[in-house]
Design a protein around this motif. Structure first.
Motif, PDB file in Angstrom:
ATOM      1  N   VAL B  24      -3.795  -5.475   5.093  1.00  0.00           N
ATOM      2  CA  VAL B  24      -4.113  -4.142   4.573  1.00  0.00           C
ATOM      3  C   VAL B  24      -4.912  -4.273   3.277  1.00  0.00           C
ATOM      4  O   VAL B  24      -5.908  -3.571   3.071  1.00  0.00           O
ATOM      5  CB  VAL B  24      -2.821  -3.320   4.344  1.00  0.00           C
ATOM      6  CG1 VAL B  24      -3.124  -2.046   3.570  1.00  0.00           C
ATOM      7  CG2 VAL B  24      -2.168  -2.987   5.682  1.00  0.00           C
ATOM      8  N   ALA B  25      -4.489  -5.204   2.432  1.00  0.00           N
ATOM      9  CA  ALA B  25      -5.187  -5.386   1.149  1.00  0.00           C
ATOM     10  C   ALA B  25      -6.636  -5.803   1.373  1.00  0.00           C
ATOM     11  O   ALA B  25      -7.486  -5.567   0.519  1.00  0.00           O
ATOM     12  CB  ALA B  25      -4.460  -6.427   0.299  1.00  0.00           C
ATOM     13  N   ARG B  26      -6.910  -6.408   2.514  1.00  0.00           N
ATOM     14  CA  ARG B  26      -8.289  -6.802   2.816  1.00  0.00           C
ATOM     15  C   ARG B  26      -9.030  -5.741   3.617  1.00  0.00           C
ATOM     16  O   ARG B  26     -10.104  -5.989   4.147  1.00  0.00           O
ATOM     17  CB  ARG B  26      -8.299  -8.140   3.564  1.00  0.00           C
ATOM     18  CG  ARG B  26      -7.880  -9.322   2.685  1.00  0.00           C
ATOM     19  CD  ARG B  26      -8.090 -10.660   3.397  1.00  0.00           C
ATOM     20  NE  ARG B  26      -7.260 -10.788   4.585  1.00  0.00           N
ATOM     21  CZ  ARG B  26      -5.997 -11.237   4.577  1.00  0.00           C
ATOM     22  NH1 ARG B  26      -5.446 -11.576   3.432  1.00  0.00           N
ATOM     23  NH2 ARG B  26      -5.311 -11.332   5.688  1.00  0.00           N
ATOM     24  N   GLY B  27      -8.411  -4.555   3.741  1.00  0.00           N
ATOM     25  CA  GLY B  27      -9.132  -3.443   4.349  1.00  0.00           C
ATOM     26  C   GLY B  27      -8.938  -3.295   5.848  1.00  0.00           C
ATOM     27  O   GLY B  27      -9.713  -2.599   6.504  1.00  0.00           O
ATOM     28  N   GLU B  67      -1.781   6.029  -0.982  1.00  0.00           N
ATOM     29  CA  GLU B  67      -1.749   5.179  -2.175  1.00  0.00           C
ATOM     30  C   GLU B  67      -1.389   3.735  -1.808  1.00  0.00           C
ATOM     31  O   GLU B  67      -1.879   2.792  -2.425  1.00  0.00           O
ATOM     32  CB  GLU B  67      -0.760   5.740  -3.203  1.00  0.00           C
ATOM     33  CG  GLU B  67      -0.840   5.004  -4.530  1.00  0.00           C
ATOM     34  CD  GLU B  67      -0.033   5.671  -5.643  1.00  0.00           C
ATOM     35  OE1 GLU B  67       0.491   6.774  -5.418  1.00  0.00           O
ATOM     36  OE2 GLU B  67       0.066   5.067  -6.720  1.00  0.00           O
ATOM     37  N   TRP B  69      -2.248   2.265   0.889  1.00  0.00           N
ATOM     38  CA  TRP B  69      -3.534   1.724   1.369  1.00  0.00           C
ATOM     39  C   TRP B  69      -4.437   1.361   0.191  1.00  0.00           C
ATOM     40  O   TRP B  69      -4.985   0.271   0.112  1.00  0.00           O
ATOM     41  CB  TRP B  69      -4.215   2.759   2.261  1.00  0.00           C
ATOM     42  CG  TRP B  69      -5.683   2.536   2.476  1.00  0.00           C
ATOM     43  CD1 TRP B  69      -6.704   3.181   1.844  1.00  0.00           C
ATOM     44  CD2 TRP B  69      -6.301   1.603   3.385  1.00  0.00           C
ATOM     45  NE1 TRP B  69      -7.917   2.711   2.297  1.00  0.00           N
ATOM     46  CE2 TRP B  69      -7.694   1.740   3.246  1.00  0.00           C
ATOM     47  CE3 TRP B  69      -5.798   0.673   4.295  1.00  0.00           C
ATOM     48  CZ2 TRP B  69      -8.603   0.986   3.985  1.00  0.00           C
ATOM     49  CZ3 TRP B  69      -6.709  -0.083   5.025  1.00  0.00           C
ATOM     50  CH2 TRP B  69      -8.093   0.072   4.872  1.00  0.00           C
ATOM     51  N   ARG B  70      -4.544   2.309  -0.745  1.00  0.00           N
ATOM     52  CA  ARG B  70      -5.510   2.143  -1.816  1.00  0.00           C
ATOM     53  C   ARG B  70      -5.124   0.996  -2.751  1.00  0.00           C
ATOM     54  O   ARG B  70      -5.984   0.267  -3.237  1.00  0.00           O
ATOM     55  CB  ARG B  70      -5.618   3.445  -2.606  1.00  0.00           C
ATOM     56  CG  ARG B  70      -6.745   3.479  -3.616  1.00  0.00           C
ATOM     57  CD  ARG B  70      -6.886   4.873  -4.219  1.00  0.00           C
ATOM     58  NE  ARG B  70      -5.650   5.371  -4.768  1.00  0.00           N
ATOM     59  CZ  ARG B  70      -5.130   4.948  -5.907  1.00  0.00           C
ATOM     60  NH1 ARG B  70      -5.730   4.028  -6.613  1.00  0.00           N
ATOM     61  NH2 ARG B  70      -3.993   5.456  -6.330  1.00  0.00           N
ATOM     62  N   THR B  71      -3.828   0.860  -3.015  1.00  0.00           N
ATOM     63  CA  THR B  71      -3.404  -0.110  -4.026  1.00  0.00           C
ATOM     64  C   THR B  71      -2.730  -1.322  -3.403  1.00  0.00           C
ATOM     65  O   THR B  71      -2.002  -2.034  -4.077  1.00  0.00           O
ATOM     66  CB  THR B  71      -2.445   0.546  -5.044  1.00  0.00           C
ATOM     67  OG1 THR B  71      -1.254   0.962  -4.346  1.00  0.00           O
ATOM     68  CG2 THR B  71      -3.065   1.739  -5.717  1.00  0.00           C
ATOM     69  N   ALA B  72      -2.972  -1.566  -2.131  1.00  0.00           N
ATOM     70  CA  ALA B  72      -2.291  -2.672  -1.431  1.00  0.00           C
ATOM     71  C   ALA B  72      -2.472  -4.003  -2.160  1.00  0.00           C
ATOM     72  O   ALA B  72      -1.573  -4.848  -2.146  1.00  0.00           O
ATOM     73  CB  ALA B  72      -2.807  -2.776   0.005  1.00  0.00           C
ATOM     74  N   ALA B  73      -3.603  -4.155  -2.815  1.00  0.00           N
ATOM     75  CA  ALA B  73      -3.866  -5.439  -3.479  1.00  0.00           C
ATOM     76  C   ALA B  73      -2.912  -5.675  -4.657  1.00  0.00           C
ATOM     77  O   ALA B  73      -2.797  -6.789  -5.149  1.00  0.00           O
ATOM     78  CB  ALA B  73      -5.316  -5.486  -3.967  1.00  0.00           C
ATOM     79  N   ARG B  74      -2.246  -4.592  -5.113  1.00  0.00           N
ATOM     80  CA  ARG B  74      -1.314  -4.777  -6.234  1.00  0.00           C
ATOM     81  C   ARG B  74       0.004  -5.407  -5.799  1.00  0.00           C
ATOM     82  O   ARG B  74       0.769  -5.869  -6.634  1.00  0.00           O
ATOM     83  CB  ARG B  74      -0.948  -3.426  -6.853  1.00  0.00           C
ATOM     84  CG  ARG B  74      -2.033  -2.807  -7.659  1.00  0.00           C
ATOM     85  CD  ARG B  74      -1.434  -1.649  -8.429  1.00  0.00           C
ATOM     86  NE  ARG B  74      -2.443  -0.685  -8.793  1.00  0.00           N
ATOM     87  CZ  ARG B  74      -2.164   0.465  -9.368  1.00  0.00           C
ATOM     88  NH1 ARG B  74      -0.908   0.790  -9.608  1.00  0.00           N
ATOM     89  NH2 ARG B  74      -3.124   1.293  -9.673  1.00  0.00           N
ATOM     90  N   ASN B  84      10.604  -2.540  -0.299  1.00  0.00           N
ATOM     91  CA  ASN B  84      11.056  -2.206  -1.645  1.00  0.00           C
ATOM     92  C   ASN B  84       9.903  -1.618  -2.464  1.00  0.00           C
ATOM     93  O   ASN B  84      10.040  -0.590  -3.121  1.00  0.00           O
ATOM     94  CB  ASN B  84      11.622  -3.480  -2.294  1.00  0.00           C
ATOM     95  CG  ASN B  84      12.129  -3.232  -3.703  1.00  0.00           C
ATOM     96  OD1 ASN B  84      12.356  -2.099  -4.103  1.00  0.00           O
ATOM     97  ND2 ASN B  84      12.299  -4.303  -4.458  1.00  0.00           N
ATOM     98  N   THR B  88       9.924   2.222  -3.623  1.00  0.00           N
ATOM     99  CA  THR B  88       9.932   2.476  -5.061  1.00  0.00           C
ATOM    100  C   THR B  88       8.806   3.441  -5.419  1.00  0.00           C
ATOM    101  O   THR B  88       8.993   4.405  -6.168  1.00  0.00           O
ATOM    102  CB  THR B  88       9.785   1.151  -5.841  1.00  0.00           C
ATOM    103  OG1 THR B  88      10.860   0.293  -5.472  1.00  0.00           O
ATOM    104  CG2 THR B  88       9.816   1.391  -7.340  1.00  0.00           C
TER     105      THR B  88
END
Ligand SMILES: [Zn+2]
Lengths: 250, 194
Positions: B24-27, B67, B69-74, B84, B88
């Protein structure tokens, strides 16, 4: 609030039961207090279990709506460690004209304007603003670097692309002007050209046709850059022929 | 920890979720669709518990999922599980919403608080994840009455600990301690590690 007080806030923190000020104070404290950080992590995981216990199946339409929306939401790029490198000597300098710099900065000031933030809490908005600001600052530093060199190329359909590379900062900025909007569900993805191997350098904002973008990651000896059209969210490697290729100034 | 039992509905699911999250973090939208299937039920569940209102809950749940999707890289796997992280975020957004709504109707705030008295059983009756629910219910019973009320009000109603103190007419320090002690007891009973 005293340190003793802060130690006892782990539970309230995990339950999101602190005011913004208290949360910030606790987070500052936990950054230096391993015991609190560990306990807060465990209690947050515990709180999530309370959430897991209240599963409720959404209507199928919600999935359709969410999948539709993510098609046009730009993802945050993975964080990369800022590379600190020693400047290579002997770089020839070609400063940008004041006019070009001003134009770049004006474009850069509009960075980070995607419209998905309306429901984020203030802290995230601040964090986003801070990061956009940081990126803008970084971008401006590249443009203003004493060894910034630029090369401009005509792209398809009358668009103009300019790359600005600072060897000492090991960073590059790509400035596009007048690019066509990418087709629906697609984005422009930037790539460093590592002597024939393309390395992703982030995405452009699909909503903007003129944009200055700080390329993600260090230049690291790349000889040029390219732009391809990719599915929303970007690809691990280019899946189409480049719409733009610009060699870095020697 | 004597009663700790691993009750993840599918203990092998989490590594899969971590793989999905990486994609997901890679789109990868396909990967996101699978992640959606795994997390959307709990996300809507917790948002609904806090907000009550169906339409608002769906709206916030949708924001949360976008969100993700958008911030998966975090997401960092060394800082906890995917579920979790997602829950959260969902709880935080639900709480943000309930507080922003309440801030705009400050006058009715206290009345609203009083209406939202703790009814853990009422909350829990609506749930579908039976195993998880039974486990949480069993562990909730190991809490003192005050701990249970405080944790329930804070988590399932989105109250700050000050509001909990106000509602239960308790000193702030007491509520802080009850929340912490209650969660610690739940952590040990559920066998949570982080
Ligand atoms: Zn501490």
């Amino acid at each position: 609030m005293t340190t003793v007080d802060l130690h006892t806030l782990t539970g309230a923190y995990a339950l999101h039961a602190l005011s913004d000020e208290e949360r910030e104070a606790f987070e500052r404290h936990a950054a230096d207090c391993a015991a609190c950080a560990q306990e807060a992590a465990e209690l947050s995981a515990t709180a999530a279990r309370l959430g897991l216990a209240v599963h409720e199946a959404p209507r199928p339409a919600l999935k359709v709506e969410v999948m539709n929306r993510i098609g046009s939401v730009r993802q945050e790029a993975p964080r990369t460690d800022p590379a600190t490198r020693t400047p290579r000597s002997g770089a020839r300098t070609r400063r940008l004209s004041r006019w070009a710099l001003a134009a770049c900065l004006a474009a850069a000031a509009g960075l980070g304007g995607t419209a998905v933030w309306q429901h984020d809490r203030a802290q995230d908005a601040q964090e986003q603003a801070r990061r956009a600001e940081q990126r803008t600052d970084e971008l401006a530093s590249v443009l203003a670097a004493p060894d910034a060199r630029s090369r401009t190329a005509k792209l398809a359909d009358g668009a103009i692309g300019t790359v600005v590379v600072s060897e000492s900062r090991d960073e590059a900025v790509f400035i596009a002007s007048g690019m066509q909007r990418p087709p629906g569900g697609k984005v422009y993805q930037l790539w460093f050209d590592d002597r024939g191997t393309m390395r992703s350098a982030g995405l452009m904002d699909p909503g903007r046709t003129t944009e200055a973008v700080l390329m993600d990651g260090p230049v690291d000896g790349a000889t040029g850059m390219g732009v391809t059209v990719e599915p929303a969210g970007g690809s691990a490697e280019p899946t189409s022929d480049p719409v733009a290729v610009v060699e870095f100034p020697a | 920890m004597k009663e700790a039992v691993d009750i993840g509905r599918n203990p092998s699911a989490e590594p899969d979720l971590q793989d999905l999250m990486g994609s997901v973090a890679r789109g990868d939208q396909q990967a996101f669709a699978s992640l959606y299937d795994a997390v959307s039920g709990p996300v809507l569940g917790i948002v609904r518990r806090v907000l009550r209102d169906q339409a608002q809950s769906e709206e916030v749940a949708q924001e949360v999922l976008v969100e993700v999707w958008r911030t998966a890289a975090r997401y960092r796997s060394d800082r906890g599980t995917v579920i979790n992280w997602v829950l959260t975020l969902a709880h935080q957004r639900a709480v943000d919403r309930v507080r922003s709504v309440e801030a705009s109707t400050a006058r009715e705030h206290r009345a609203a608080l009083l209406e939202r008295t703790p009814e853990y059983d009422e909350v829990i009756e609506q749930v579908e994840a039976r195993l998880e629910r039974e486990q949480v219910r069993r562990c909730m019973r190991t809490l003192t009455e005050l701990q249970r009320q405080s944790v329930t009000l804070a988590y399932y109603r989105g109250l700050t600990y000050r509001e909990v103190a106000e509602l239960l007419a308790l000193p702030l320090g007491t509520v802080k301690t009850r929340l912490r002690d209650g969660l610690i007891r739940l952590r040990d009973c559920l066998g949570v590690t982080a």
